[in-house]
Design an enzyme around this catalytic site. Structure first.
Site, PDB file in Angstrom:
ATOM      1  N   LYS A  52       0.840  -1.206   0.000  1.00 15.50           N
ATOM      2  CA  LYS A  52       0.000   0.000   0.000  1.00 15.50           C
ATOM      3  C   LYS A  52       0.875   1.257   0.000  1.00 15.50           C
ATOM      4  O   LYS A  52       0.645   2.191  -0.752  1.00 15.50           O
ATOM      5  CB  LYS A  52      -0.931  -0.010   1.229  1.00 15.50           C
ATOM      6  CG  LYS A  52      -2.063  -1.041   1.128  1.00 15.50           C
ATOM      7  CD  LYS A  52      -2.790  -1.266   2.452  1.00 15.50           C
ATOM      8  CE  LYS A  52      -3.812  -2.407   2.295  1.00 15.50           C
ATOM      9  NZ  LYS A  52      -4.483  -2.774   3.556  1.00 15.50           N
ATOM     10  N   GLN A  96      -4.500  -1.680   9.925  1.00 12.96           N
ATOM     11  CA  GLN A  96      -4.453  -3.003   9.298  1.00 12.96           C
ATOM     12  C   GLN A  96      -4.995  -4.074  10.249  1.00 12.96           C
ATOM     13  O   GLN A  96      -4.633  -4.111  11.428  1.00 12.96           O
ATOM     14  CB  GLN A  96      -3.003  -3.327   8.874  1.00 12.96           C
ATOM     15  CG  GLN A  96      -2.844  -4.611   8.094  1.00 12.96           C
ATOM     16  CD  GLN A  96      -3.500  -4.587   6.719  1.00 12.96           C
ATOM     17  OE1 GLN A  96      -3.658  -3.538   6.106  1.00 12.96           O
ATOM     18  NE2 GLN A  96      -3.906  -5.745   6.237  1.00 12.96           N
ATOM     19  N   ASP A 119     -10.999   2.742   4.618  1.00  9.09           N
ATOM     20  CA  ASP A 119     -11.328   1.308   4.556  1.00  9.09           C
ATOM     21  C   ASP A 119     -12.841   1.089   4.537  1.00  9.09           C
ATOM     22  O   ASP A 119     -13.306  -0.004   4.210  1.00  9.09           O
ATOM     23  CB  ASP A 119     -10.770   0.593   5.797  1.00  9.09           C
ATOM     24  CG  ASP A 119      -9.524  -0.220   5.504  1.00  9.09           C
ATOM     25  OD1 ASP A 119      -9.352  -0.646   4.349  1.00  9.09           O
ATOM     26  OD2 ASP A 119      -8.743  -0.439   6.446  1.00  9.09           O
TER      27      ASP A 119
HETATM   28  N1  GUN Z   1      -6.911  -7.015   6.496  1.00 10.12           N
HETATM   29  C1  GUN Z   1      -7.295  -7.738   5.418  1.00 10.12           C
HETATM   30  N2  GUN Z   1      -7.854  -6.947   4.497  1.00 10.12           N
HETATM   31  C2  GUN Z   1      -7.818  -5.690   4.999  1.00 10.12           C
HETATM   32  C3  GUN Z   1      -8.250  -4.432   4.491  1.00 10.12           C
HETATM   33  O1  GUN Z   1      -8.809  -4.287   3.404  1.00 10.12           O
HETATM   34  N3  GUN Z   1      -8.010  -3.369   5.309  1.00 10.12           N
HETATM   35  C4  GUN Z   1      -7.427  -3.496   6.521  1.00 10.12           C
HETATM   36  N4  GUN Z   1      -7.270  -2.401   7.249  1.00 10.12           N
HETATM   37  N5  GUN Z   1      -7.025  -4.655   7.012  1.00 10.12           N
HETATM   38  C5  GUN Z   1      -7.220  -5.739   6.245  1.00 10.12           C
END
Ligand code: GUN
Length: 295
Positions: A52, A96, A119
């Site tokens: 990311k 995350q 998110d």
């Molecule tokens: N863990 C797995 N997928 C995601 C996501 O799309 N965002 C976040 N913050 N954590 C994750």
């Protein structure tokens, strides 16, 4: 059979965003700034967050990685979240998941400012999404919809069977695909671990979205001819013959299911890269919303 090439489409989206960022810079405007909070050293999470941050750099966004130790207290994490909420330089941020077991995930997600929740996990955004209101749509389901849109996959009136009811993928994609609009207007069945005779349902499906995390779960005898397959599973299978000591696989027996499919996403290179592209898209959106609020 056509591959739904998430890598290619995500690169197109990133290129489109990069053009917008370059124009922002030319106008002397602030560029979008995404922050990511990672607690602990889970291998997959480190990979995702690294990816990311790298993508931000590539398209001209600012990015900040806040990497906290595994034993970070809930209180310290909530303080970090409050700081990000208060920081006017940050347009959007993610925490995350999964978080270490001693931290209450719900408490943390509730503390995120919905205007910075790129998110789309805060109940305000999730509720708005379910009610067809403007919000941030969670990046993975948003990415699936965008992939279907860009390949013109017909979803209207089709039967979509979703496998898995997670808050991040299964639940939101089942809502989104049943709504009105492009890549939607589908008749959706949401299945899960208590579903009886899953195979009878997947055999009726025009589209299967599998978000289970079990390698080789969906087999060719479970789908009909001409099906569209969206494989959201990303599982690391330990394997010493691979350089990294593991390989990545999806939920679908790709080799055999692909023979029956009209469209299918590969793993890797399908939904995964789309998730990152849509997170960037949400961050751009957050920047634009903040700008119009400040104006
Ligand atoms: N863990 C797995 N997928 C995601 C996501 O799309 N965002 C976040 N913050 N954590 C994750």
């Amino acid at each position: 059979m056509e591959i739904l090439d998430g890598k290619k489409i995500s690169n197109q989206i990133k290129d489109e965003i990069a053009v917008e960022v370059a124009q922002m810079k030319e106008r002397g405007e602030k560029v979008p700034h995404l922050a990511a909070v990672l607690v602990g050293n889970d291998g997959a999470s480190l990979t995702y967050v690294g990816s990311k941050v790298r993508s931000c750099k590539k398209i001209g966004f600012e990015s900040t990685l806040i990497h906290l130790p595994e034993d970070t207290t809930e209180e310290a994490l909530l303080k970090q979240v409050a700081d990000l909420n208060a920081n006017p330089d940050i347009d959007g941020y993610i925490v995350q998941l999964p978080l270490p077991k001693h931290i209450d995930e719900q408490k943390v997600l509730l503390a995120v400012d919905p205007d910075k929740d790129v998110d789309g996990f805060h109940p305000t955004n999730f509720g708005k999404m379910a009610l067809d209101m403007e919000s941030f749509i969670p990046a993975t389901p948003f990415g699936i919809m965008e992939l279907l849109r860009r390949y013109n996959v017909e979803t209207s009136g089709k039967h979509t069977v979703v496998i898995g009811r997670s808050h991040i993928v299964g639940r939101p994609i089942s809502i989104l695909m049943s709504q009105k609009g492009q890549a939607a207007d589908s008749t959706v069945t949401l299945t899960h671990s208590r579903t009886k005779d899953l195979k009878a349902l997947t055999l009726q499906a025009d589209i299967v979205v599998s978000a289970l995390g079990v390698p080789n779960f969906l087999k060719e005898d479970m789908v009909k001819e001409g099906v569209t397959i969206i494989d959201v599973g990303i599982t690391r299978v330990p394997d010493d013959t691979h350089e990294k000591g593991y390989y990545i696989t999806g939920d679908v027996d790709f080799e055999n299911v692909s023979k029956k499919a009209s469209y299918i996403t590969p793993v890797p290179g399908g939904v995964g890269p789309m998730t990152i592209a849509m997170l960037l898209q949400n961050t751009l959106l957050a920047r634009e919303r903040h700008k119009s609020k400040q104006a």
